[in-house]
Design an enzyme around this catalytic site. Sequence first.
Site, PDB file in Angstrom:
ATOM      1  N   GLU A  90      46.415  39.797  36.866  1.00 16.95           N
ATOM      2  CA  GLU A  90      46.277  39.700  35.505  1.00 16.95           C
ATOM      3  C   GLU A  90      47.388  39.008  34.846  1.00 16.95           C
ATOM      4  O   GLU A  90      47.527  38.914  33.704  1.00 16.95           O
ATOM      5  CB  GLU A  90      45.923  41.071  34.840  1.00 16.95           C
ATOM      6  CG  GLU A  90      44.633  41.646  35.309  1.00 16.95           C
ATOM      7  CD  GLU A  90      44.351  43.064  34.700  1.00 16.95           C
ATOM      8  OE1 GLU A  90      43.354  43.306  34.396  1.00 16.95           O
ATOM      9  OE2 GLU A  90      45.411  44.039  34.556  1.00 16.95           O
TER      10      GLU A  90
HETATM   11  C1  ACM Z   1      44.783  46.076  38.347  1.00 16.92           C
HETATM   12  O1  ACM Z   1      43.812  46.915  38.139  1.00 16.92           O
HETATM   13  N1  ACM Z   1      45.155  45.255  37.354  1.00 16.92           N
HETATM   14  C2  ACM Z   1      45.357  45.480  39.774  1.00 16.92           C
END
Ligand code: ACM
Length: 530
Positions: A346
């Site tokens: 992310e």
């Molecule tokens: C995640 O759940 N951002 C790896």
Amino acid sequence: MKKTLWTLAIGGLLALGACQTSPKLSESGLIPLPQQITDGSGKFELSNSSGIKLVGNSERLTRIGEYLAEKLRPATGYDIPVSYDAGEIVLELTGNDGSEAYEIQVTGDGVKITSSGEAGLFYGIQTLLQLLPVEISNSSVQNVAWVIPQGTIQDEPEYGYRGSMLDVARHFISVEDVKFYIDQMAQLKLNYLHLHLTDDQGWRIEIKSWPKLTEIGGSTQVGGGPGGFYTQEQYKDMVAYAAERFITIVPEVDMPGHTNAALASYAELNPGVNLPNGKLDSVNKAPLDYQMPLKNPQASELYTGIEVGWSTFAPKLELTYAFVDSVVREISEITPGPYFHIGGDESHVTEQDDYVYFIERVQDIVSKYGKTSIGWDEVATAKLLPGNVAQFWAKEENAKLAKEQGNKVLMSPAKKIYLDMQYDSTTRIGLHWAAYIELDSAYLWEPSTYAEGIAKENILGVEAPLWTETVTNRADISYLAFPRLAAMAEVAWTAQDKRTWEGFSKRIPAQGKRWDIQGVGFYKSPKVVW
Ligand code: ACM
């Protein structure tokens, strides 16, 4: 006639009684289910004169024997001596090859656990403890016949990496609660504990060369509570505690995104460059070779919310790599296990080119300190070093990129084994952005067919992460992790053609009783007759 009926009735009752005190080996509430169970007839009963006999050459054998004795003494009240001389429970180590496979033979005279590896013996012990009446989990003496059905078990895991992750960053989790979790993992034959040590909301591991990471970055958590961090001594203590239970710690420093706690601790790490005209611009818009530190850097604010994807290290700043080098070096020095998790998920505000540059440089740093990188599946958009691992959580195409590079995938599909997902819309804590995950859903999947194109030979193993946006204490951990962690443990250990949901749902109530005795407040799923 009357007499015959009477005799039949008594006979039936006796048979029932015999059944209750001496169930079959294959009807025991074993989780994860062993690969092969062969029933015998009759039983073995532990007695006041029972002891543990060690056979084999290993400095560790005495400790393994003592581990078993310590589990047996409180509820039986027996002495259970451990020696190389005599004992009805034989622990036989036939080699020292790291094998996780074991065999158990139960006869009228005793129990013998054999393995060519210390880990295999340890797993045989976990199975033996589950073969005894559930009251064995008590910490005070119980008036119970300690019987085990006769027969043979041959067992070995499907996957070599069977893990769970604790996010100790969103909410700090104390050393005692991590040890509690390690003990629960050991009962389920899990062997890797991944600690998500850093995120936007907190930095939880002491780094001696960058002390403000914990002074400032460790000072709060989601919701604004006091946070906390592990000193390096405490971390080493957890590593040793886990290793005693054949569990390897995998430390994670999540980067380049999820880094606000570090950016709040050290202003000079914040992205941005001094442009020639004296103005400040986002580093993402600057040329890659423009690597000057800021003149008047501003630290970011500490963050106690739960949004994701908005922070980034400065991938073009040379200082970033000096920082990462120190962090990786200090943590690697106190981590005996082979893996270092670099996060990589992310990073929505990091330009893709910069992201790739960052991941490749960080992989080199990790490799320099003798560790193998694991990263969330996005890291497969970079060139992975040989042997590095992509942890599949969201995007199958990333898992495929890893496979195409010849790298292995760690299976953590969010829709199946994210332990922080709510069971259903009424679950008191948890999120549901990936799915609602009831116990049957957590069980009903198969790692080797879940993601298209990812077969068993591409898979390192399985890991169940517990993110802690909504988790603040041990009761919360227990409620979300159990019983789903047991489902995951069986998915990772037992071959698909040997396990069924129906079988699991009949065996899990025994584990539920053990959890009740141990004071573990698990979720009593309506899918099971507890
Ligand atoms: C995640 O759940 N951002 C790896």
